[in-house]
Design an enzyme around this catalytic site. Structure first.
Site, PDB file in Angstrom:
ATOM      1  N   SER A  90       0.832  -1.193   0.000  1.00 40.27           N
ATOM      2  CA  SER A  90       0.000   0.000   0.000  1.00 40.27           C
ATOM      3  C   SER A  90       0.879   1.261   0.000  1.00 40.27           C
ATOM      4  CB  SER A  90      -0.952  -0.048   1.209  1.00 40.27           C
ATOM      5  OG  SER A  90      -2.006   0.849   1.065  1.00 40.27           O
ATOM      6  N   HIS A 226      -7.865  -5.838   1.513  1.00 41.86           N
ATOM      7  CA  HIS A 226      -6.654  -5.029   1.423  1.00 41.86           C
ATOM      8  C   HIS A 226      -5.491  -5.609   2.225  1.00 41.86           C
ATOM      9  CE1 HIS A 226      -4.316  -1.510   0.468  1.00 41.86           C
ATOM     10  NE2 HIS A 226      -4.152  -1.204   1.739  1.00 41.86           N
TER      11      HIS A 226
END
Length: 254
Positions: A90, A226
């Site tokens: 990320s 995620h």
């Protein structure tokens, strides 16, 4: 070095180093434990940014340039000694890109492999058109945190814990939203780039990362949202991939 780098499992005999950059608001603990899981051939250097863990009293960085300059100051004396690779998830993936670009442009150094996870390339339209999280209300921000997973619900329900957790997260998100880099006219590294993502995460433009390298490029999709990489089975796939490719890169390097 010890202030900015968590090297919980020191491996002076290791043949390569894996430098791991944290996700937004993250610390160094998750990656530091990889030093034991990856075995003796790889020394894991988990980056610890200001404003968290043992650096909690230090002011947060406010730009990607501050991060890359500190990383160079801390790591440059060592990364020329033996092969090194980068891993980031990320926000950490974006930091990997910025650090690799800075190293190549300023010092003509590059990793033997770059591992990127859970993020679009910084110059992709998918990333540039994404809604800014800093514009969300507190309620919307909490709902977004719940939706991506990775944060225990009991933490979100604890106001005192949130006072410690939210500031570094928001500081990193502001850096990510402000960071801009034009699509490379030509690749600036030649090392392989491996991308990973969760199948249930929001769509990311992983293919755009290919523009940074003239080397091999692969994409691996794994089950989960995620923070899919926190799943034990997914983590094993990632670590096996890292081990395999670092061993191959080390042979080429030598």
């Amino acid at each position: 070095m010890d202030k900015a780098i968590n090297r919980f499992f020191k491996r002076p005999e290791a043949t390569a180093r894996l430098i791991c950059l944290p996700w937004a608001g993250g610390g160094s603990g998750h990656y530091a434990r990889w030093g034991n899981l990856l075995g003796p051939s790889v020394e894991v250097c988990a980056v610890r940014l200001p404003g968290r863990e043992s650096r909690a009293k230090e002011p947060f960085f406010r730009s990607m340039q501050q991060i890359t300059e500190e990383l160079c100051t801390v790591l440059l004396p060592e990364i020329g000694e033996k092969p090194f690779a980068l891993f980031g998830h990320s926000f950490g993936a974006m930091t990997c890109f910025a650090f690799a670009e800075y190293l190549k442009r300023v010092h003509n150094l590059e990793p033997i492999h770059i591992f990127l996870s859970g993020a679009s390339a910084p110059y992709s339209l998918t990333r540039l058109q994404a809604p800014k999280k800093s514009n969300l209300s507190d309620e919307e921000f909490f709902q977004w945190m719940l939706s991506i997973g990775g944060t225990p619900p009991e933490l979100l329900a604890n106001p005192e814990a949130l006072k410690l957790f939210l500031p570094p997260l928001k500081a990193d998100l502001q850096i990510a939203e402000a960071y801009r880099y034009s699509k490379p006219e030509s690749p600036f590294v030649s090392c392989p780039v491996s991308c990973f993502d969760g199948k249930d995460d929001m769509p990311h433009d992983l293919q755009a990362w290919k523009d940074m390298t003239s080397g091999d490029f692969t994409i691996t999709m794994l089950p989960g949202p995620h923070f899919y990489l926190k799943d034990t089975a997914n983590e094993k796939v990632i670590l096996d991939h890292i081990t395999k490719h670092l061993e191959m890169s080390e042979m080429d390097y030598l």
